[in-house]
Motif scaffolding. Structure first.
Motif, PDB file in Angstrom:
ATOM      1  N   LEU A   1     -18.719  -9.942 -70.146  1.00  0.00           N
ATOM      2  CA  LEU A   1     -19.750 -10.324 -71.120  1.00  0.00           C
ATOM      3  C   LEU A   1     -19.399  -9.895 -72.547  1.00  0.00           C
ATOM      4  CD1 LEU A   1     -22.937  -9.392 -69.087  1.00  0.00           C
ATOM      5  CD2 LEU A   1     -21.831 -11.620 -69.288  1.00  0.00           C
ATOM      6  N   LYS A   2     -18.321  -9.154 -72.672  1.00  0.00           N
ATOM      7  CA  LYS A   2     -17.917  -8.704 -74.008  1.00  0.00           C
ATOM      8  C   LYS A   2     -17.671  -9.902 -74.918  1.00  0.00           C
ATOM      9  CE  LYS A   2     -15.930  -4.196 -72.916  1.00  0.00           C
ATOM     10  NZ  LYS A   2     -14.719  -3.352 -72.890  1.00  0.00           N
ATOM     11  N   GLY A   3     -18.166  -9.786 -76.127  1.00  0.00           N
ATOM     12  CA  GLY A   3     -18.025 -10.868 -77.087  1.00  0.00           C
ATOM     13  C   GLY A   3     -19.223 -11.784 -77.137  1.00  0.00           C
ATOM     14  N   ARG A   4     -20.051 -11.764 -76.094  1.00  0.00           N
ATOM     15  CA  ARG A   4     -21.257 -12.597 -76.104  1.00  0.00           C
ATOM     16  C   ARG A   4     -22.532 -11.764 -76.148  1.00  0.00           C
ATOM     17  NH1 ARG A   4     -22.860 -15.952 -72.173  1.00  0.00           N
ATOM     18  NH2 ARG A   4     -21.792 -14.859 -70.455  1.00  0.00           N
ATOM     19  N   PHE A   5     -22.522 -10.604 -75.512  1.00  0.00           N
ATOM     20  CA  PHE A   5     -23.711  -9.755 -75.444  1.00  0.00           C
ATOM     21  C   PHE A   5     -23.456  -8.476 -76.243  1.00  0.00           C
ATOM     22  CE2 PHE A   5     -25.637 -11.248 -71.122  1.00  0.00           C
ATOM     23  CZ  PHE A   5     -25.505 -12.564 -71.528  1.00  0.00           C
ATOM     24  N   THR A   6     -24.463  -8.047 -76.995  1.00  0.00           N
ATOM     25  CA  THR A   6     -24.353  -6.831 -77.786  1.00  0.00           C
ATOM     26  C   THR A   6     -25.588  -5.971 -77.567  1.00  0.00           C
ATOM     27  OG1 THR A   6     -23.100  -8.010 -79.494  1.00  0.00           O
ATOM     28  CG2 THR A   6     -24.066  -5.888 -80.102  1.00  0.00           C
ATOM     29  N   ILE A   7     -25.353  -4.703 -77.292  1.00  0.00           N
ATOM     30  CA  ILE A   7     -26.453  -3.775 -77.071  1.00  0.00           C
ATOM     31  C   ILE A   7     -26.627  -2.882 -78.288  1.00  0.00           C
ATOM     32  CG2 ILE A   7     -25.016  -2.009 -75.961  1.00  0.00           C
ATOM     33  CD1 ILE A   7     -27.392  -1.514 -74.044  1.00  0.00           C
ATOM     34  N   SER A   8     -27.873  -2.542 -78.577  1.00  0.00           N
ATOM     35  CA  SER A   8     -28.159  -1.607 -79.662  1.00  0.00           C
ATOM     36  C   SER A   8     -29.364  -0.765 -79.273  1.00  0.00           C
ATOM     37  CB  SER A   8     -28.411  -2.355 -80.971  1.00  0.00           C
ATOM     38  OG  SER A   8     -29.521  -3.220 -80.854  1.00  0.00           O
ATOM     39  N   ARG A   9     -29.530   0.317 -80.000  1.00  0.00           N
ATOM     40  CA  ARG A   9     -30.570   1.284 -79.634  1.00  0.00           C
ATOM     41  C   ARG A   9     -31.185   1.850 -80.902  1.00  0.00           C
ATOM     42  NH1 ARG A   9     -29.489   6.165 -75.313  1.00  0.00           N
ATOM     43  NH2 ARG A   9     -31.297   7.443 -75.815  1.00  0.00           N
ATOM     44  N   ASP A  10     -32.497   2.021 -80.884  1.00  0.00           N
ATOM     45  CA  ASP A  10     -33.212   2.637 -81.989  1.00  0.00           C
ATOM     46  C   ASP A  10     -33.988   3.816 -81.428  1.00  0.00           C
ATOM     47  OD1 ASP A  10     -34.998   3.394 -84.005  1.00  0.00           O
ATOM     48  OD2 ASP A  10     -35.211   1.350 -84.753  1.00  0.00           O
TER      49      ASP A  10
ATOM     50  N   ILE B   1     -25.903   2.150 -73.424  1.00  0.00           N
ATOM     51  CA  ILE B   1     -25.574   2.854 -74.661  1.00  0.00           C
ATOM     52  C   ILE B   1     -26.158   4.257 -74.577  1.00  0.00           C
ATOM     53  CG2 ILE B   1     -27.603   1.854 -75.823  1.00  0.00           C
ATOM     54  CD1 ILE B   1     -25.909   1.917 -78.438  1.00  0.00           C
ATOM     55  N   THR B   2     -25.356   5.245 -74.940  1.00  0.00           N
ATOM     56  CA  THR B   2     -25.807   6.630 -74.882  1.00  0.00           C
ATOM     57  C   THR B   2     -26.536   7.003 -76.164  1.00  0.00           C
ATOM     58  OG1 THR B   2     -23.841   7.571 -75.899  1.00  0.00           O
ATOM     59  CG2 THR B   2     -23.771   7.169 -73.513  1.00  0.00           C
ATOM     60  N   ASN B   3     -27.149   8.189 -76.150  1.00  0.00           N
ATOM     61  CA  ASN B   3     -27.832   8.638 -77.364  1.00  0.00           C
ATOM     62  C   ASN B   3     -26.838   8.989 -78.457  1.00  0.00           C
ATOM     63  OD1 ASN B   3     -26.889  10.938 -76.162  1.00  0.00           O
ATOM     64  ND2 ASN B   3     -28.901  11.833 -75.787  1.00  0.00           N
ATOM     65  N   GLY B   4     -25.562   9.037 -78.113  1.00  0.00           N
ATOM     66  CA  GLY B   4     -24.525   9.229 -79.126  1.00  0.00           C
ATOM     67  C   GLY B   4     -23.949   7.931 -79.637  1.00  0.00           C
ATOM     68  N   GLY B   5     -24.404   6.809 -79.067  1.00  0.00           N
ATOM     69  CA  GLY B   5     -23.948   5.499 -79.521  1.00  0.00           C
ATOM     70  C   GLY B   5     -22.778   4.908 -78.759  1.00  0.00           C
ATOM     71  N   SER B   6     -22.277   5.600 -77.741  1.00  0.00           N
ATOM     72  CA  SER B   6     -21.180   5.061 -76.939  1.00  0.00           C
ATOM     73  C   SER B   6     -21.714   3.999 -75.987  1.00  0.00           C
ATOM     74  CB  SER B   6     -20.505   6.178 -76.143  1.00  0.00           C
ATOM     75  OG  SER B   6     -19.944   7.133 -77.005  1.00  0.00           O
ATOM     76  N   THR B   7     -20.981   2.913 -75.873  1.00  0.00           N
ATOM     77  CA  THR B   7     -21.423   1.813 -75.025  1.00  0.00           C
ATOM     78  C   THR B   7     -20.500   1.615 -73.833  1.00  0.00           C
ATOM     79  OG1 THR B   7     -20.195   0.158 -76.291  1.00  0.00           O
ATOM     80  CG2 THR B   7     -22.457   0.621 -76.986  1.00  0.00           C
ATOM     81  N   ASP B   8     -21.076   1.070 -72.795  1.00  0.00           N
ATOM     82  CA  ASP B   8     -20.336   0.660 -71.608  1.00  0.00           C
ATOM     83  C   ASP B   8     -20.758  -0.781 -71.353  1.00  0.00           C
ATOM     84  OD1 ASP B   8     -20.232   1.729 -68.084  1.00  0.00           O
ATOM     85  OD2 ASP B   8     -18.889   0.465 -69.286  1.00  0.00           O
ATOM     86  N   ASP B   9     -19.836  -1.713 -71.512  1.00  0.00           N
ATOM     87  CA  ASP B   9     -20.166  -3.128 -71.441  1.00  0.00           C
ATOM     88  C   ASP B   9     -19.425  -3.801 -70.296  1.00  0.00           C
ATOM     89  OD1 ASP B   9     -19.634  -2.393 -74.626  1.00  0.00           O
ATOM     90  OD2 ASP B   9     -21.523  -3.426 -74.244  1.00  0.00           O
ATOM     91  N   ALA B  10     -20.117  -4.726 -69.648  1.00  0.00           N
ATOM     92  CA  ALA B  10     -19.449  -5.517 -68.623  1.00  0.00           C
ATOM     93  C   ALA B  10     -18.318  -6.304 -69.281  1.00  0.00           C
ATOM     94  CB  ALA B  10     -20.450  -6.466 -67.971  1.00  0.00           C
ATOM     95  N   GLU B  11     -17.144  -6.189 -68.693  1.00  0.00           N
ATOM     96  CA  GLU B  11     -15.971  -6.823 -69.280  1.00  0.00           C
ATOM     97  C   GLU B  11     -16.171  -8.323 -69.461  1.00  0.00           C
ATOM     98  OE1 GLU B  11     -13.546  -4.695 -70.154  1.00  0.00           O
ATOM     99  OE2 GLU B  11     -12.524  -6.331 -71.191  1.00  0.00           O
TER     100      GLU B  11
END
Length: 115
Positions: free
Chosen positions: A63-72, A51-61
């Motif tokens: 794993l989509k739907g099972r794993f979620t990334i977030s950033r603070d 996840i970038t500092n702008g909030g854009s994510t790049d997810d392994a195809e």
């Protein structure tokens, strides 16, 4: 320099929903992307999600739907919520962070999924 410390790994039953956290310290204002990779026994390290500092994510195809990334960014943390874990998710999970010039890795946290 940036230091990354992961937490939250361990032994999990199949179907479980653990959460991994990574805390960054040091020159965190320079960080662009933060995220997670994993390496299973006998396999190459692979992308889980970033996840970038702008909030854009790049997810392994896969794993989509099972794993979620977030950033603070206030806390300099990146979190990976993992759901419906399977034995094939067993791996060492590494926190990853990038500046414009440098890549940083955490020491890794083992996640073992029992069937």
């Amino acid at each position: 320099q940036v230091q990354l410390v992961e937490s939250g790994g361990g032994l999990v039953q199949a179907g479980g929903s653990p959460r991994l956290s990574c805390a960054a310290s040091g020159s965190t204002f320079r960080l662009n992307s933060m995220g997670w990779y994993r390496q299973a026994p006998g396999k190459q390290r692979e992308l889980v999600a970033t996840i970038t500092n702008g909030g854009s994510t790049d997810d392994a195809e896969s794993l989509k739907g099972r794993f979620t990334i977030s950033r603070d960014d206030d806390k300099n943390t990146v979190t990976l919520q993992m759901n419906s874990l399977k034995p094939e998710d067993t791996a060492v999970y590494y926190c990853h962070a990038e500046t414009k010039w440098t890549t940083y890795w955490g020491q890794g946290t083992q996640v073992t999924v029992s069937s």
